[in-house]
Design an enzyme around this catalytic site. Sequence first.
Site, PDB file in Angstrom:
ATOM      1  N   TYR A  29       0.837  -1.207   0.000  1.00  0.00           N
ATOM      2  CA  TYR A  29       0.000   0.000   0.000  1.00  0.00           C
ATOM      3  C   TYR A  29       0.870   1.254   0.000  1.00  0.00           C
ATOM      4  O   TYR A  29       0.685   2.165  -0.810  1.00  0.00           O
ATOM      5  CB  TYR A  29      -0.910  -0.010   1.237  1.00  0.00           C
ATOM      6  CG  TYR A  29      -1.871   1.162   1.322  1.00  0.00           C
ATOM      7  CD1 TYR A  29      -3.105   1.122   0.659  1.00  0.00           C
ATOM      8  CD2 TYR A  29      -1.551   2.297   2.052  1.00  0.00           C
ATOM      9  CE1 TYR A  29      -3.982   2.198   0.742  1.00  0.00           C
ATOM     10  CE2 TYR A  29      -2.424   3.376   2.129  1.00  0.00           C
ATOM     11  CZ  TYR A  29      -3.640   3.317   1.476  1.00  0.00           C
ATOM     12  OH  TYR A  29      -4.511   4.389   1.549  1.00  0.00           O
ATOM     13  N   LYS A  74       1.243   3.995  -2.984  1.00  0.00           N
ATOM     14  CA  LYS A  74       0.863   5.406  -2.782  1.00  0.00           C
ATOM     15  C   LYS A  74       2.050   6.328  -3.054  1.00  0.00           C
ATOM     16  O   LYS A  74       1.880   7.460  -3.511  1.00  0.00           O
ATOM     17  CB  LYS A  74       0.320   5.609  -1.365  1.00  0.00           C
ATOM     18  CG  LYS A  74      -1.038   4.931  -1.128  1.00  0.00           C
ATOM     19  CD  LYS A  74      -2.115   5.454  -2.064  1.00  0.00           C
ATOM     20  CE  LYS A  74      -3.511   5.015  -1.676  1.00  0.00           C
ATOM     21  NZ  LYS A  74      -4.554   5.482  -2.603  1.00  0.00           N
TER      22      LYS A  74
HETATM   23  N1  NAD Z   1      -9.578   6.615   4.845  1.00  0.00           N
HETATM   24  C1  NAD Z   1      -8.318   6.930   5.051  1.00  0.00           C
HETATM   25  O1  NAD Z   1      -7.909   7.150   6.197  1.00  0.00           O
HETATM   26  C2  NAD Z   1      -7.378   7.057   3.883  1.00  0.00           C
HETATM   27  C3  NAD Z   1      -6.125   7.633   4.115  1.00  0.00           C
HETATM   28  C4  NAD Z   1      -5.251   7.805   3.053  1.00  0.00           C
HETATM   29  C5  NAD Z   1      -5.641   7.433   1.774  1.00  0.00           C
HETATM   30  N2  NAD Z   1      -6.867   6.873   1.560  1.00  0.00           N
HETATM   31  C6  NAD Z   1      -7.227   6.543   0.171  1.00  0.00           C
HETATM   32  O2  NAD Z   1      -8.403   7.239  -0.149  1.00  0.00           O
HETATM   33  C7  NAD Z   1      -9.086   6.589  -1.228  1.00  0.00           C
HETATM   34  C8  NAD Z   1     -10.541   6.422  -0.880  1.00  0.00           C
HETATM   35  O3  NAD Z   1     -10.655   5.608   0.263  1.00  0.00           O
HETATM   36  P1  NAD Z   1     -11.823   5.712   1.339  1.00  0.00           P
HETATM   37  O4  NAD Z   1     -11.167   5.843   2.648  1.00  0.00           O
HETATM   38  O5  NAD Z   1     -12.837   6.692   0.905  1.00  0.00           O
HETATM   39  O6  NAD Z   1     -12.354   4.200   1.245  1.00  0.00           O
HETATM   40  P2  NAD Z   1     -13.806   3.557   0.998  1.00  0.00           P
HETATM   41  O7  NAD Z   1     -13.601   2.088   1.130  1.00  0.00           O
HETATM   42  O8  NAD Z   1     -14.825   4.211   1.837  1.00  0.00           O
HETATM   43  O9  NAD Z   1     -14.086   3.916  -0.535  1.00  0.00           O
HETATM   44  C9  NAD Z   1     -13.294   3.350  -1.559  1.00  0.00           C
HETATM   45  C10 NAD Z   1     -14.168   3.030  -2.752  1.00  0.00           C
HETATM   46  O10 NAD Z   1     -13.320   2.521  -3.804  1.00  0.00           O
HETATM   47  C11 NAD Z   1     -14.004   1.439  -4.437  1.00  0.00           C
HETATM   48  N3  NAD Z   1     -13.042   0.544  -5.084  1.00  0.00           N
HETATM   49  C12 NAD Z   1     -12.152  -0.286  -4.515  1.00  0.00           C
HETATM   50  N4  NAD Z   1     -11.488  -0.961  -5.463  1.00  0.00           N
HETATM   51  C13 NAD Z   1     -11.950  -0.552  -6.664  1.00  0.00           C
HETATM   52  C14 NAD Z   1     -11.645  -0.877  -8.012  1.00  0.00           C
HETATM   53  N5  NAD Z   1     -10.724  -1.806  -8.314  1.00  0.00           N
HETATM   54  N6  NAD Z   1     -12.305  -0.234  -8.992  1.00  0.00           N
HETATM   55  C15 NAD Z   1     -13.253   0.699  -8.694  1.00  0.00           C
HETATM   56  N7  NAD Z   1     -13.614   1.024  -7.444  1.00  0.00           N
HETATM   57  C16 NAD Z   1     -12.946   0.412  -6.435  1.00  0.00           C
HETATM   58  C17 NAD Z   1     -14.772   0.762  -3.303  1.00  0.00           C
HETATM   59  O11 NAD Z   1     -15.824  -0.039  -3.798  1.00  0.00           O
HETATM   60  C18 NAD Z   1     -15.232   1.964  -2.493  1.00  0.00           C
HETATM   61  O12 NAD Z   1     -16.499   2.421  -2.918  1.00  0.00           O
HETATM   62  C19 NAD Z   1      -8.325   5.290  -1.437  1.00  0.00           C
HETATM   63  O13 NAD Z   1      -7.440   5.443  -2.530  1.00  0.00           O
HETATM   64  C20 NAD Z   1      -7.552   5.112  -0.143  1.00  0.00           C
HETATM   65  O14 NAD Z   1      -6.399   4.332  -0.316  1.00  0.00           O
HETATM   66  C21 NAD Z   1      -7.739   6.661   2.595  1.00  0.00           C
END
Ligand code: NAD
Length: 288
Positions: free
Chosen positions: A160, A164
């Site tokens: 991961y 990133k």
């Molecule tokens: N939540 C955190 O603390 C955090 C921190 C840093 C980065 N992120 C990043 O933020 C982004 C959004 O995450 P989030 O926290 O909103 O998560 P979340 O799980 O609430 O939403 C992520 C969405 O991506 C979709 N998804 C996953 N794999 C997919 C694919 N192969 N094709 C299409 N859709 C796909 C899922 O179905 C989901 O609806 C991600 O890239 C995650 O790595 C999250």
Amino acid sequence: MTPSQTSGQLAGRVALITGAASGMGLATAERFVGEGASVVIADFNAEAGQAAADRLGPAARFTRCDVAVEDDVAAAVELAKDAFGRLDVMFNNAGIGGAFGPITEIEAEDWDRTFEVLVKGVFLGTKYAARVMIEQVEGGSIINTSSIAGQNGGGGPQAYSAAKAAVINLTKTTALELAPHSIRVNAICPGIIFTPLMHSGDEASAEALMEKMQPLPKRGEGADIAGAALWLAGDDSAFVSGESITVDGAISAAGTRVFGLMDNTKNLHRMVGMAHGTTGQPAKARRL
Ligand SMILES: NC(=O)c1ccc[n+]([C@@H]2O[C@H](COP(=O)([O-])OP(=O)(O)OC[C@H]3O[C@@H](n4cnc5c(N)ncnc54)[C@H](O)[C@@H]3O)[C@@H](O)[C@H]2O)c1
């Protein structure tokens, strides 16, 4: 145009958001529509994605999309053009936690899938969005979701974090390449954001982690990322490209968290003064 589309920071603009069925993607879709944009929600989860689009009404469309599959991403971009006539903003945001465990045990196929979703997905989104934006001539804004995990070693599992980190660099290289077409490319590096991906239903543990790690006493919400994405999507950031913007309640600002932990520095917040190091001059100190 409906009245809601005639005002707002993104009036008349069209955005495609991957991973917009949940979390920060969903919050961004809601915010963008509220600001007058039309939005395509592209997500792996068809049930949640369709429900989100239905809730948002005529300004939103859903397409089931695996961002790691080239035809799916190409079709999502086509949908934006067919339904709304153009594409101004591409938010490559979909993500998963991916492979975890000791580096000596991780399956190669799990490592590959992590990179396919988190890095190849951003590549494909950029590839197809840029084609449309180049054709449109006016340019556009591409936004990629990275993470504070991509900036250091301690923020996530190996695959991961490495993926990133790759997103941060891909943001810079494509910002340079696409700049002559007036296409801006930026990344957002979220910290602890209270989405289903982050807390997995255990909000209490997430709150405890936040209290321990995060200086700003506020929960990071999807709306906080939506606000940053709105700024990057709109004209107020017209001169910003190739940047990674950290949105983390000052977690990263703490950097090397050493100061204040050693015995000779831990009470310093209760004192004021001046240290002269090993110069032989006496330190000056006053208790507060
Ligand atoms: N939540 C955190 O603390 C955090 C921190 C840093 C980065 N992120 C990043 O933020 C982004 C959004 O995450 P989030 O926290 O909103 O998560 P979340 O799980 O609430 O939403 C992520 C969405 O991506 C979709 N998804 C996953 N794999 C997919 C694919 N192969 N094709 C299409 N859709 C796909 C899922 O179905 C989901 O609806 C991600 O890239 C995650 O790595 C999250």
